[in-house]
Design a protein around this motif. Structure first.
Motif: not given
Ligand code: ADP
Ligand code: ASP
Ligand code: MG
Length: 412
Positions: A351-359
């Protein structure tokens, strides 16, 4: 009065001195009025030493004989711990896996528990005895001794807790609980108070050595209340349970890693669907586990497939594929070693988009090359160079603010 299962790992019983402290702790639990079943691992590095002995004796030790050898480590430990308890004045009895009724399949070195016949365990408990069971071992339906895979004593403990309907299964180890990542690698790692079965399962499968993955699998399946805590102090440890409110809101709960990762690329396969199947059938027949798979269609005629696997399986996998080169019709194999898999895990990720991008940003900002990626609802794994692994873990730990217990994604 309920049944408690208390499991002690190798370091916790690594010397007679430590074994005495463990015995005292067991005795205190017994005195508090519980029926106590203890599961114990081989002392210190005993299992590693036995493996080394076998490897010095034979190039590829017979798996049945290896299991027989490895099971002796736990057998020493249960006898010594039981003698220690007796010496403190407690009635205790040691049981090997088969004496405790633990039946497994016959996959030597990685056997699965199929059933536990608890009559004898109950009989000893009824007599008021503390029962000390050898972890990591069982017996097949052909009466051969089997082992459950490295770290498998945790699984013995959880399986016994499920079979005995124990009120709690406690895993005593050499750290204070489950941390956001291995505290030996990232000193800023923080102890987690509560974690869900699902998150713990991902952590364990993705390399967090603190719990055997199948122990978590069984705990979830049978709803066994599970605690990981230190055998050296009284701090409360980590509770593993169905759902946790606090951690649910975290986009990332923890990091896990595997060190010994290799990659094979099968280059220049004919671009036909059946080829992909054939490649992995060849590997499956040789019982080689592969992990992340990526296929790249380079042209209409040609395709390349890359996959990762444990470094220990690399030579065998490459040999098997080369032996089938004509039939599979690929041009060449490219082999890469010295890789690591670094994963972020968290049930709030979905439910938190952008986690992969932050990684990816945290890694690429440090010029850490990401060679492969794989994702699920609650994890993102990347394959990176091994020599950058610690730096990557430290960076990710800071990026997702894992050192901060108050942090949740919702507060951002
Ligand atoms: P035992 O012999 O008690 O079973 P293990 O060595 O199997 O102990 O597991 C404990 C070790 O797991 C710790 O010493 C720690 O280095 C390692 N570890 C890896 N990941 C984690 C994590 N996320 N939290 C805690 N410990 C971890
Ligand atoms: N003694 C076994 C091992 O070293 C089992 C365990 O410790 O859980 O893998
Ligand atoms: Mg262990």
């Amino acid at each position: 009065m309920g049944i408690r299962v208390m499991k002690f790992g190798g370091t916790s019983v690594g010397s007679l001195e430590r074994m005495k402290r463990v015995a005292r702790r067991i005795a205190d639990r017994f005195d508090a009025g519980d029926q106590v079943v203890v599961v114990v691992s081989a002392m210190g590095k005993t299992t590693d030493e036995l493996v080394r002995l076998a490897e010095q004796t034979a190039k590829r030790p017979n798996k049945r004989e290896l299991d027989l050898l490895l099971s002796t480590g736990e057998q020493q430990a249960i006898a010594l711990l039981t003698m220690t308890l007796n010496d403190l004045g407690y009635a205790a009895v040691s049981l090997t896996g088969w004496q405790a009724g633990i039946r497994t399949d016959s996959v030597f070195g990685n056997a699965r528990i199929q059933s536990i016949h608890t009559e004898r365990l109950h009989e000893h408990l009824r007599r008021g005895e503390i029962v000390v069971v050898a972890g990591f071992q069982g017996i097949s339906d052909r009466d051969d001794i089997t082992t459950l895979g490295r770290g498998g004593s945790d699984t013995t403990a959880v399986a016994l807790a499920a079979a005995l309907n124990a009120e709690l299964c406690e895993i005593y180890t050499d750290v204070d609980g489950v941390f956001t990542t291995d505290p030996r690698v990232v000193p800023a790692a923080r102890k987690i108070d509560e974690i869900s079965y699902d998150e713990m399962l991902e952590m364990a499968y993705l390399g967090a050595g603190v719990l055997h993955p199948r122990a978590v699998e069984n705990a979830k399946k049978y709803g066994v209340p599970l605690v990981v805590r230190s055998s050296f102090n009284d701090s409360p440890g980590t509770v593993i349970k169905e759902e946790t409110v606090l951690e649910k809101n975290n986009s990332v709960t923890g990091l896990a890693f595997e060190r010994d990762v290799a990659r094979i690329s099968v280059i220049g396969l004919p671009n036909r669907l059946s080829k992909l199947t054939e490649v992995f059938e060849v590997l499956a027949q040789a019982r080689i586990n592969v992990d992340i798979i990526v296929q790249n269609v380079l042209s209409e005629a040609e395709t390349t497939v890359s996959f990762t696997l444990a470094g220990k399986d690399l030579d065998e996998a490459a040999a098997v594929l080369r032996s089938q080169q004509k039939k599979l019709d690929f041009r060449l194999l490219d082999i890469e070693t010295g890789l690591a898999k670094v994963s972020i895990i968290g049930s709030g990720m979905a439910s938190n988009p952008g986690v992969a991008a932050a990684m990816f940003k945290a890694l690429t900002d440090r010029s850490i090359l990401i060679k492969m990626v794989s994702t699920s609802e609650i994890k993102v794994s990347t394959v990176i160079p091994l020599d950058r692994m610690e730096e990557a873990l430290t960076a990710l730990h800071a990026t997702f603010r894992l050192e901060d217990p108050a942090y949740t994604a919702l507060k951002r």
